[in-house]
Scaffold this motif. Structure first.
Motif, PDB file in Angstrom:
ATOM      1  N   PHE A 258      15.749   9.709   9.886  1.00 28.25           N
ATOM      2  CA  PHE A 258      14.493  10.283   9.382  1.00 28.25           C
ATOM      3  C   PHE A 258      13.995   9.461   8.194  1.00 28.25           C
ATOM      4  N   ALA A 259      12.726   9.646   7.897  1.00 27.36           N
ATOM      5  CA  ALA A 259      12.137   8.963   6.741  1.00 27.36           C
ATOM      6  C   ALA A 259      11.108   9.883   6.117  1.00 27.36           C
ATOM      7  N   PHE A 260      10.861   9.682   4.834  1.00 35.47           N
ATOM      8  CA  PHE A 260       9.814  10.457   4.167  1.00 35.47           C
ATOM      9  C   PHE A 260       9.160   9.609   3.070  1.00 35.47           C
ATOM     10  N   GLY A 261       7.955   9.985   2.743  1.00 37.75           N
ATOM     11  CA  GLY A 261       7.229   9.254   1.692  1.00 37.75           C
ATOM     12  C   GLY A 261       6.619  10.237   0.718  1.00 37.75           C
TER      13      GLY A 261
ATOM     14  N   PHE B 184      -0.398   0.273  -4.375  1.00 37.73           N
ATOM     15  CA  PHE B 184      -1.774  -0.086  -4.761  1.00 37.73           C
ATOM     16  C   PHE B 184      -2.739   0.124  -3.601  1.00 37.73           C
ATOM     17  N   ARG B 185      -3.849   0.743  -3.887  1.00 39.03           N
ATOM     18  CA  ARG B 185      -4.895   0.849  -2.865  1.00 39.03           C
ATOM     19  C   ARG B 185      -6.257   0.639  -3.497  1.00 39.03           C
ATOM     20  N   ASN B 186      -7.128   0.055  -2.707  1.00 36.28           N
ATOM     21  CA  ASN B 186      -8.471  -0.236  -3.180  1.00 36.28           C
ATOM     22  C   ASN B 186      -9.318   1.036  -3.131  1.00 36.28           C
TER      23      ASN B 186
ATOM     24  N   LEU C 136       4.510  16.236   1.486  1.00 37.39           N
ATOM     25  CA  LEU C 136       5.556  15.307   1.876  1.00 37.39           C
ATOM     26  C   LEU C 136       5.424  14.890   3.341  1.00 37.39           C
ATOM     27  N   PRO C 137       4.806  13.745   3.604  1.00 36.72           N
ATOM     28  CA  PRO C 137       4.773  13.272   4.991  1.00 36.72           C
ATOM     29  C   PRO C 137       6.153  12.727   5.375  1.00 36.72           C
ATOM     30  N   CYS C 138       6.559  12.972   6.613  1.00 41.25           N
ATOM     31  CA  CYS C 138       7.909  12.580   7.022  1.00 41.25           C
ATOM     32  C   CYS C 138       8.030  12.582   8.542  1.00 41.25           C
TER      33      CYS C 138
ATOM     34  N   THR D 186       0.823  -1.204   0.000  1.00 43.21           N
ATOM     35  CA  THR D 186       0.000   0.000   0.000  1.00 43.21           C
ATOM     36  C   THR D 186       0.858   1.255   0.000  1.00 43.21           C
ATOM     37  N   HIS D 187       2.149   1.075   0.255  1.00 40.24           N
ATOM     38  CA  HIS D 187       3.095   2.201   0.238  1.00 40.24           C
ATOM     39  C   HIS D 187       4.502   1.658   0.008  1.00 40.24           C
ATOM     40  N   THR D 188       5.469   2.564  -0.214  1.00 39.21           N
ATOM     41  CA  THR D 188       6.844   2.103  -0.437  1.00 39.21           C
ATOM     42  C   THR D 188       7.591   1.924   0.880  1.00 39.21           C
ATOM     43  N   SER D 189       6.930   2.217   2.010  1.00 38.79           N
ATOM     44  CA  SER D 189       7.616   2.125   3.313  1.00 38.79           C
ATOM     45  C   SER D 189       8.183   0.731   3.631  1.00 38.79           C
ATOM     46  N   PRO D 190       7.572  -0.374   3.166  1.00 32.99           N
ATOM     47  CA  PRO D 190       8.204  -1.673   3.453  1.00 32.99           C
ATOM     48  C   PRO D 190       9.632  -1.782   2.929  1.00 32.99           C
ATOM     49  N   VAL D 191      10.009  -0.969   1.959  1.00 34.98           N
ATOM     50  CA  VAL D 191      11.398  -1.032   1.461  1.00 34.98           C
ATOM     51  C   VAL D 191      12.362  -0.459   2.509  1.00 34.98           C
ATOM     52  N   GLN D 192      11.857   0.421   3.391  1.00 36.37           N
ATOM     53  CA  GLN D 192      12.682   0.852   4.543  1.00 36.37           C
ATOM     54  C   GLN D 192      13.123  -0.374   5.334  1.00 36.37           C
ATOM     55  N   VAL D 193      12.131  -1.227   5.612  1.00 33.96           N
ATOM     56  CA  VAL D 193      12.390  -2.420   6.430  1.00 33.96           C
ATOM     57  C   VAL D 193      13.414  -3.315   5.731  1.00 33.96           C
TER      58      VAL D 193
ATOM     59  N   PHE E 260       5.108   4.833  12.138  1.00 31.75           N
ATOM     60  CA  PHE E 260       6.529   4.486  12.001  1.00 31.75           C
ATOM     61  C   PHE E 260       7.467   5.661  12.201  1.00 31.75           C
ATOM     62  N   VAL E 261       6.932   6.846  12.504  1.00 32.85           N
ATOM     63  CA  VAL E 261       7.802   7.984  12.827  1.00 32.85           C
ATOM     64  C   VAL E 261       7.332   8.654  14.121  1.00 32.85           C
ATOM     65  N   GLU E 262       8.296   9.255  14.833  1.00 31.48           N
ATOM     66  CA  GLU E 262       7.974   9.977  16.060  1.00 31.48           C
ATOM     67  C   GLU E 262       9.078  10.977  16.349  1.00 31.48           C
TER      68      GLU E 262
ATOM     69  N   TYR F 172       2.386   6.015  -7.789  1.00 30.94           N
ATOM     70  CA  TYR F 172       3.815   5.910  -7.464  1.00 30.94           C
ATOM     71  C   TYR F 172       4.175   6.750  -6.241  1.00 30.94           C
ATOM     72  N   GLN F 173       5.045   6.173  -5.423  1.00 28.87           N
ATOM     73  CA  GLN F 173       5.602   6.911  -4.296  1.00 28.87           C
ATOM     74  C   GLN F 173       7.122   6.827  -4.379  1.00 28.87           C
ATOM     75  N   LEU F 174       7.769   7.684  -3.596  1.00 30.35           N
ATOM     76  CA  LEU F 174       9.214   7.559  -3.459  1.00 30.35           C
ATOM     77  C   LEU F 174       9.536   7.668  -1.978  1.00 30.35           C
ATOM     78  N   GLU F 175      10.052   6.568  -1.457  1.00 32.66           N
ATOM     79  CA  GLU F 175      10.373   6.488  -0.038  1.00 32.66           C
ATOM     80  C   GLU F 175      11.815   6.944   0.164  1.00 32.66           C
ATOM     81  N   GLY F 176      12.086   7.546   1.305  1.00 24.77           N
ATOM     82  CA  GLY F 176      13.469   7.901   1.607  1.00 24.77           C
ATOM     83  C   GLY F 176      13.754   7.621   3.062  1.00 24.77           C
TER      84      GLY F 176
HETATM   85  N1  DAH Z   1       3.833   5.507   3.874  1.00 24.62           N
HETATM   86  C1  DAH Z   1       3.022   6.679   4.134  1.00 24.62           C
HETATM   87  C2  DAH Z   1       1.765   6.614   3.296  1.00 24.62           C
HETATM   88  O1  DAH Z   1       1.780   6.055   2.243  1.00 24.62           O
HETATM   89  C3  DAH Z   1       3.783   7.935   3.815  1.00 24.62           C
HETATM   90  C4  DAH Z   1       4.900   8.204   4.777  1.00 24.62           C
HETATM   91  C5  DAH Z   1       4.722   9.017   5.854  1.00 24.62           C
HETATM   92  C6  DAH Z   1       6.160   7.666   4.564  1.00 24.62           C
HETATM   93  C7  DAH Z   1       5.744   9.295   6.749  1.00 24.62           C
HETATM   94  C8  DAH Z   1       7.209   7.947   5.430  1.00 24.62           C
HETATM   95  C9  DAH Z   1       6.983   8.771   6.514  1.00 24.62           C
HETATM   96  O2  DAH Z   1       8.424   7.438   5.260  1.00 24.62           O
HETATM   97  O3  DAH Z   1       8.012   9.048   7.379  1.00 24.62           O
HETATM   98  O4  DAH Z   1       0.773   7.161   3.687  1.00 24.62           O
END
Ligand code: DAH
Length: 342
Positions: free
Chosen positions: A309-312, A198-200, A286-288, A172-179, A255-257, A212-216
Motif C-alpha cells: 500500500f501507499a499513501f500521500g 512544488f506546484r505552479n 489522505l489519498p492512498c 510535484t509530490h513525494t511519490s517519486p521517493v517510493q520509486v 500508481f494505486v489500484e 509539504y507532503q509525507l509519503e508512505g
Molecule cells: N502523490 C499524490 C498527490 O500528490 C498523493 C498520493 C495519492 C500519494 C495516493 C500516494 C497515494 O502514495 O497512494 O496528489
C-alpha cells in the motif's frame, strides 16, 4: 591713594562674581582673558608702573600678584568643579552592574510543520519504517513515468509542474521517493518520505506553490486494504490524540489500484456538519491505495510475489488542521509573531 587700587579691587570683585556665576567651562576662559590676559584689566595697571615711586611700585606689584593669585585659584577650583560634575554625569549615564545576571539567550522553536513531521517520523520508526529523503529536483521518469503516469496521460495535467530547462522538474509530490526506495532497498519495504513539493499554483489562503507532503509505502507479501486502514487509523489517532472515525471513498491515482480518498469524521462538529467540513461531516485528508502492479514492475519488484500500500499525506494541510491555522501563507512567511507561538 593710587586710583589703580580701585581698578584692581573692581576687577577682582567682578572676576570673582563672574567665576561664581559661570554656567559652562568656556565662561571661565572668557574671564581669564578679560582679567589676567595680556590685554586684560590687570595688565593695564602694570603699564603705569614706570610712573610710580619705587615703594608705591612695590606695593602695587604685591597687590597685583595677590589678586592674580586669588583669581587664578578661583578659576582653578571652579574648573575642577565643572570636571567632577561632568565625570559624575558620565558615570551616571554609563553605569553598568556587572553582577547582574545576563539576559537569557533567545530560544528558537520548531516550525509547526516540523513538529508534525518529527512526530509522525517517530511513530512510523516505532512500527519498523525507514525515513527516506529524495531530491527536490527530480527527473520526469521518477516523478511521472515510473508512477504509471506516461507522457500522454491526463493525470499529468492535474499537477501544474515547474519544468526546468534541462528537462528535469521540481517534484510535484513525494511519490517519486517510493520509486527511489523500491529501487534502492527492494522488498520487503516499509518507508516514509517527508518533504517539500512544488506546484505552479495561484497563491491564496489555501494554496501555495511550495508545501509539504509525507509519503508512505509498505511492500510485503499479502498486504491488504485492512493493513492500510490499520496504519492510517494508527497515524490519525496518534496525530489528533483521540480515536478518529475514517471512511474510504474510491479515488483515482495511476500508481494505486484500487485507490482511495481517506476521509476523517470532522473533529470540529463530530459528524452533523459545520463550515469546516462544508456541512458534510467528513474532511478529506489522505489519498492512498494498494500499489499498482505496473509500479512495482517498473521498479524491479515481481507483483506475483509482492504487493503493498501507499499513501500521500498533505503535511502542510495537516499542520493547519491540527493548529487551526487558517492561512497557508503564514507557514512560509517567516513572521516571528506567528512562529513564536509554537
Ligand atoms: N502523490 C499524490 C498527490 O500528490 C498523493 C498520493 C495519492 C500519494 C495516493 C500516494 C497515494 O502514495 O497512494 O496528489
Amino acid at each position: 591713594m593710587n586710583p589703580n587700587d580701585e581698578v584692581i579691587a573692581g576687577a577682582r570683585d567682578r572676576a570673582l562674581e563672574r567665576i561664581a556665576a559661570a554656567a559652562v567651562e568656556a565662561d571661565l576662559e572668557a574671564v581669564r582673558v578679560e582679567v589676567l590676559g595680556r590685554k586684560g584689566l590687570l595688565a593695564g595697571v602694570s603699564k603705569d608702573f614706570g610712573k610710580m615711586a619705587p615703594e608705591e611700585r612695590a606695593r602695587m606689584g604685591k597687590l597685583l600678584n595677590a589678586v592674580k593669585q586669588e583669581v587664578e585659584t578661583a578659576l582653578e577650583s571652579r574648573k575642577a568643579a565643572f570636571a567632577s560634575a561632568a565625570l559624575a554625569a558620565r558615570l551616571d549615564s554609563e553605569w553598568l552592574d556587572l553582577t547582574l545576571p545576563a539576559p537569557p539567550p533567545r530560544r528558537g522553536s520548531l516550525h509547526p510543520v516540523t513538529l508534525i513531521q518529527t512526530e509522525i517520523e517517530d511513530l512510523f520508526i516505532s512500527m519498523g519504517f525507514t525515513v527516506l529523503d529524495g531530491p527536490e529536483v527530480e527527473t520526469e521518469e521518477h516523478n511521472f513515468d515510473a508512477l504509471n503516469i506516461p507522457g500522454d496521460h491526463p493525470a499529468r495535467d492535474a499537477q501544474d509542474t515547474f519544468w526546468l530547462t534541462d528537462g528535469n522538474l521540481l517534484r510535484t509530490h513525494t511519490s517519486p521517493v517510493q520509486v527511489r526506495g523500491m529501487r534502492k532497498l527492494g522488498p520487503p519495504l516499509r518507508m516514509i518520505a517527508p518533504g517539500r513539493v512544488f506546484r505552479n499554483e495561484e497563491v491564496d489562503a489555501s494554496h501555495e506553490h511550495t508545501f509539504y507532503q509525507l509519503e508512505g509505502m509498505m511492500v510485503d507479501r499479502d498486504v491488504s486494504v485492512a493493513h492500510l486502514i490499520f496504519f492510517m487509523k494508527t497515524l490519525l489517532t496518534s496525530i489528533f490524540r483521540r480515536e478518529v472515525t475514517v471512511r474510504l471513498r474510491p479515488g483515482y491515482f495511476p500508481f494505486v489500484e484500487p485507490g482511495f480518498e481517506l476521509d476523517i469524521q470532522c473533529l470540529i462538529c463530530g459528524g452533523p456538519g459545520c463550515p469546516v467540513c462544508k456541512q458534510s461531516g467528513w474532511v478529506e485528508l489522505l489519498p492512498c491505495g494498494l500499489v499498482n502492479p505496473n509500479v512495482l514492475r517498473m521498479s524491479g519488484i515481481d507483483p506475483e510475489q509482492w504487493n503493498g500500500f501507499a499513501f500521500g499525506l498533505g503535511l502542510t494541510r495537516l499542520a493547519m488542521m491540527r493548529y487551526a491555522i487558517d492561512d497557508i501563507r503564514l507557514l512560509l512567511g517567516g513572521d516571528l509573531r506567528f512562529l513564536n507561538q509554537f
